[in-house]
Structures are given as structure tokens and as C-alpha cells.
Motif scaffolding. Structure first.
Motif, PDB file in Angstrom:
ATOM      1  N   ILE A  90       0.824  -1.212   0.000  1.00 66.08           N
ATOM      2  CA  ILE A  90       0.000   0.000   0.000  1.00 66.08           C
ATOM      3  C   ILE A  90       0.856   1.259   0.000  1.00 66.08           C
ATOM      4  CG2 ILE A  90      -1.780   1.280   1.263  1.00 66.08           C
ATOM      5  CD1 ILE A  90      -2.511  -1.461   2.586  1.00 66.08           C
ATOM      6  N   ILE A  91       1.896   1.277   0.821  1.00 65.50           N
ATOM      7  CA  ILE A  91       2.694   2.497   1.003  1.00 65.50           C
ATOM      8  C   ILE A  91       3.901   2.501   0.066  1.00 65.50           C
ATOM      9  CG2 ILE A  91       1.968   2.721   3.407  1.00 65.50           C
ATOM     10  CD1 ILE A  91       4.789   1.704   4.206  1.00 65.50           C
ATOM     11  N   PRO A  92       4.440   3.682  -0.243  1.00 63.84           N
ATOM     12  CA  PRO A  92       5.618   3.761  -1.115  1.00 63.84           C
ATOM     13  C   PRO A  92       6.941   3.627  -0.378  1.00 63.84           C
ATOM     14  CG  PRO A  92       4.819   5.965  -0.659  1.00 63.84           C
ATOM     15  CD  PRO A  92       3.844   5.026  -0.004  1.00 63.84           C
ATOM     16  N   GLY A  93       6.913   3.775   0.954  1.00 63.35           N
ATOM     17  CA  GLY A  93       8.160   3.856   1.705  1.00 63.35           C
ATOM     18  C   GLY A  93       8.503   2.619   2.503  1.00 63.35           C
ATOM     19  N   ARG A  94       8.747   2.813   3.809  1.00 64.03           N
ATOM     20  CA  ARG A  94       9.289   1.769   4.660  1.00 64.03           C
ATOM     21  C   ARG A  94       8.291   1.361   5.738  1.00 64.03           C
ATOM     22  NH1 ARG A  94      14.430   5.401   6.385  1.00 64.03           N
ATOM     23  NH2 ARG A  94      12.632   6.626   7.069  1.00 64.03           N
ATOM     24  N   VAL A  95       8.447   0.129   6.212  1.00 64.77           N
ATOM     25  CA  VAL A  95       7.689  -0.333   7.366  1.00 64.77           C
ATOM     26  C   VAL A  95       8.699  -0.700   8.457  1.00 64.77           C
ATOM     27  CG1 VAL A  95       7.591  -2.789   6.668  1.00 64.77           C
ATOM     28  CG2 VAL A  95       5.823  -1.833   8.167  1.00 64.77           C
ATOM     29  N   SER A  96       8.349  -0.362   9.701  1.00 68.21           N
ATOM     30  CA  SER A  96       9.183  -0.736  10.844  1.00 68.21           C
ATOM     31  C   SER A  96       8.630  -2.009  11.466  1.00 68.21           C
ATOM     32  CB  SER A  96       9.183   0.380  11.901  1.00 68.21           C
ATOM     33  OG  SER A  96       9.891   1.510  11.452  1.00 68.21           O
ATOM     34  N   THR A  97       9.495  -2.999  11.652  1.00 69.17           N
ATOM     35  CA  THR A  97       9.115  -4.282  12.230  1.00 69.17           C
ATOM     36  C   THR A  97       9.990  -4.533  13.455  1.00 69.17           C
ATOM     37  OG1 THR A  97       8.416  -5.165  10.097  1.00 69.17           O
ATOM     38  CG2 THR A  97       8.933  -6.760  11.810  1.00 69.17           C
ATOM     39  N   GLU A  98       9.355  -4.856  14.568  1.00 70.21           N
ATOM     40  CA  GLU A  98      10.048  -4.861  15.857  1.00 70.21           C
ATOM     41  C   GLU A  98      10.616  -6.223  16.233  1.00 70.21           C
ATOM     42  OE1 GLU A  98       9.481  -2.707  20.166  1.00 70.21           O
ATOM     43  OE2 GLU A  98       8.313  -2.205  18.381  1.00 70.21           O
ATOM     44  N   VAL A  99      11.817  -6.189  16.784  1.00 70.70           N
ATOM     45  CA  VAL A  99      12.441  -7.365  17.382  1.00 70.70           C
ATOM     46  C   VAL A  99      11.718  -7.662  18.696  1.00 70.70           C
ATOM     47  CG1 VAL A  99      14.558  -8.114  18.565  1.00 70.70           C
ATOM     48  CG2 VAL A  99      14.703  -7.079  16.309  1.00 70.70           C
ATOM     49  N   ASP A 100      11.690  -8.924  19.081  1.00 78.22           N
ATOM     50  CA  ASP A 100      11.091  -9.351  20.345  1.00 78.22           C
ATOM     51  C   ASP A 100      11.624  -8.493  21.497  1.00 78.22           C
ATOM     52  OD1 ASP A 100      10.361 -10.739  22.693  1.00 78.22           O
ATOM     53  OD2 ASP A 100      10.504 -12.688  21.711  1.00 78.22           O
ATOM     54  N   ALA A 101      10.728  -7.794  22.195  1.00 81.95           N
ATOM     55  CA  ALA A 101      11.140  -6.897  23.280  1.00 81.95           C
ATOM     56  C   ALA A 101      11.830  -7.640  24.409  1.00 81.95           C
ATOM     57  CB  ALA A 101       9.919  -6.146  23.820  1.00 81.95           C
ATOM     58  N   ARG A 102      11.594  -8.951  24.507  1.00 85.25           N
ATOM     59  CA  ARG A 102      12.241  -9.735  25.560  1.00 85.25           C
ATOM     60  C   ARG A 102      13.728  -9.924  25.306  1.00 85.25           C
ATOM     61  NH1 ARG A 102       7.367 -14.057  25.137  1.00 85.25           N
ATOM     62  NH2 ARG A 102       7.925 -13.667  22.965  1.00 85.25           N
ATOM     63  N   LEU A 103      14.186  -9.488  24.126  1.00 88.11           N
ATOM     64  CA  LEU A 103      15.612  -9.543  23.785  1.00 88.11           C
ATOM     65  C   LEU A 103      16.298  -8.190  23.969  1.00 88.11           C
ATOM     66  CD1 LEU A 103      15.285 -11.590  20.462  1.00 88.11           C
ATOM     67  CD2 LEU A 103      15.986 -12.468  22.701  1.00 88.11           C
TER      68      LEU A 103
END
Length: 331
Positions: A90-103
Motif C-alpha cells: 500500500i505504502i511507497p516507503g518503509r515499514v518498521s518491524t520490531e524485534v522481540d522486546a524480551r531480547l
């Protein structure tokens, strides 16, 4: 012109949501997600096909006798990527995807999961240039991001509340930081007993302004993306920031309101400020973090909150897997 249209002329507007419908409505350049947002989206009926496909993939990956809980733990690693891929359509740019916060305090674990996320995106034909790996702004997280950036994996350092975290991120040459405006305001309101602050005196606004001026004064390339807003006034006070990630509930009034939106943050203004340059090693980071009660408490609270959201997501997936098994047995 609407406030949102004017804001987009001076700041990159990012949608802070996992809701694909909202992304289609507000047409941001980039999108950020976090464990809480993914957990909420995964529970909505319109996204059950994404959840089911992810669970099936996890089931196929593991041994045939794997327990539902084990499959759910494997599936959650893939679910954020599944949402990310759909968002990138949908978007032209970037998506942020998170590492497991427990790490968050595990440098090697963070590196391993970040590389796995990028590998999964690339296996699906998505360039790593369109992904920002979100990592908590602990010392270990910042050092992991420094290594990842050298590998061409771009990072978004999140749960950032203090200048010491921001300087360490800039010196590590991370791509982007996400200082949490609203959570800073929440802490100060609770700590002081005040109900509100004038927009220009909002502690979260002041924190991001300080970071912005420091970065621009000393020519750092790391981008600043204000996040976690509580009201439209906070957003207006940070007009001109590199990026702002905004929830749909605040994007809507910005889109519906006309009026003049003056630019508040400018690189040329920062160049003339009298600011002391600091170098942050681990000892200095630890000392400054211990001295900053707000940053110390909010970072720990944020990591705990995201970890809890992940556990809720794993339980949601396990429950969904059980229902899928029951439906298959009934056929």
C-alpha cells in the motif's frame, strides 16, 4: 489547506498502526508497528486470513508433534512480517518491524532475530531498504543496531526517552530514532501532579526539540521521528521534525482541520545554538541513564509492556490454532 496537508510538506508523516484499512485511508509514506499494535490487529476479524496463513506456515516449519504453544511462539515471529508485507503493498516507503522486546538486553539475540526478519522479507522479494528493524534503545540494543547498520540492515531505535540514548544512537550511525513524546508527558504529569502543560512547555515536545537541535547542530545523519503522541498540539509543536509517526485517531483531526501550521523545527536555527557536544561510552550512558529517572522508568516500563503484548499475542495464536484443529476435526 488541512493541517495534515501542510505537515506533509515539511515532515514525513508516518502511520502508527497495524490496521491496513487506516493506512489505505491516510496514505502515509511510511508505517510503524509494534507488538501492541500487531496484537490488536491480529484479533480483528478482517485479518484472520493473515493469522491463519502464518499459523499454517509455522506448523509446516516445525515437527509434526509440536505443541500448539510451540507453534504459536514460532508463528508470532512471522506475523509481523506478514503484516509488514501487506502494508508495503500500500505504502511507497518503509515499514518498521520490531524485534522481540524480551531480547532488549540481549545483543546477540537481537542480532539473530533482526537477521531472521530481514531474511524472511528478502525471501518474499522485499528489499531490505524498505524495512526498518525496531529495537529498544538499551545500550545492548544500540550496539546491536550499530552492527546491523554495517551489514546494510537499517534500524529504528524505539523506546527512546533521553538525550543520552539519542546521542549513543547517532554515534552508532543508526538510521532513525523514535523519541516517545506522549509517554514523557505521561510521566511528568504523574510525577508533578499536573493535569496539563501548555503545548510549548510539554516535556515530550521539549525533549524531541532538544534532540533535533543537537543532531542538526552537529550534522548527524540519523533521522528523528517523534512518536507516541497524546494530542494534536504536540504534533503541531514539532512541525518540521524529520518524521512524525501518528496514530489514526490523531491523523483524522489533522486531516479535517484547516488553518495555518507554522514550522517550529528548522536545521538552520539549530546551527546557531550554543550546545555542548558529548561523547557517550557505556559508562557515560549508564551514568546518565541512572540519573534520568524518567528515562530509566519509562524504558523499563515500555519493554515490559511490549513483552506482555507479545505474550498475549502468543496466547491469541495458540487459541486460534486450537480452534483451527477443532474445525478440521469436525469436517
Amino acid at each position: 489547506m488541512s493541517l495534515l496537508s501542510q505537515l506533509k510538506e515539511m515532515t514525513v508523516v508516518v502511520a502508527d498502526t497495524g490496521d491496513i484499512g487506516a493506512i489505505e485511508e491516510f496514505t502515509p509514506r511510511d508505517t510503524t508497528t509494534n507488538p501492541s499494535l500487531i496484537t490488536t490487529a491480529a484479533g480483528l476479524p478482517q485479518y484472520q486470513s493473515i493469522v491463519d496463513e502464518t499459523l499454517q506456515r509455522a506448523k509446516d516449519t516445525l515437527d509434526a508433534d509440536a505443541a500448539d504453544k510451540e507453534i504459536a511462539m514460532e508463528a508470532f515471529k512471522h506475523l509481523a512480517v506478514a503484516f509488514g508485507k501487506r502494508i508495503l503493498e500500500i505504502i511507497p516507503g518503509r515499514v518498521s518491524t520490531e524485534v522481540d522486546a524480551r531480547l532488549s538486553y540481549d545483543m546477540e539475540g537481537t542480532l539473530a532475530m533482526a537477521r531472521d526478519l530481514i531474511a524472511e522479507y528478502e525471501e518474499a522479494g522485499v528489499s531490505r531498504d524498505r524495512i526498518l528493524i525496531k529495537i529498544a534503545s538499551t545500550w545492548e540494543g544500540i550496539k546491536a543496531a550499530e552492527v546491523l547498520e554495517q551489514e546494510g540492515i537499517h534500524c529504528n531505535l524505539t523506546l527512546l526517552f533521553g538525550l543520552h540514548q539519542a546521542i549513543a544512537c547517532a554515534e552508532a550511525k543508526v538510521t532513525l530514532i523514535s523519541p516517545f513524546v506522549g509517554r514523557i508527558l505521561d510521566w511528568y504529569k504523574k510525577d508533578t501532579g499536573r493535569d496539563s502543560y501548555p503545548p510549548s512547555e510539554d516535556p515530550g515536545v521539549q525533549s524531541v526539540t532538544e534532540i533535533y537541535n543537537y543532531y542538526k547542530k552537529f550534522g548527524y545523519k540519523t533521522e528523528i521521528m517523534g512518536a507516541s503522541f497524546r494530542n494534536v498540539d504536540e504534533i503541531k509543536e514539532l512541525a518540521g521534525c524529520d518524521l512524525l509517526t501518528i496514530s489514526p485517531k490523531l491523523l483524522a483531526p489533522l486531516a479535517e482541520t484547516d488553518g495555518e501550521l507554522p514550522r517550529k523545527l528548522r536545521p538552520d536555527m539549530a546551527e546557531n545554538l550554543d550546545i555542548e557536544k558529548k561523547t557517550i561510552d557505556k559508562a557515560t550512558f549508564d551514568e546518565m541513564h541512572a540519573a534520568d529517572r524518567m528515562a530509566n522508568e519509562k524504558l523499563a516500563e515500555g519493554i515490559e509492556g511490549f513483552s506482555t503484548a507479545l505474550e498475549e499475542l502468543e496466547q491469541l495464536l495458540a487459541d486460534r490454532l486450537t480452534r483451527m484443529g477443532q474445525q478440521a476435526a469436525a469436517v
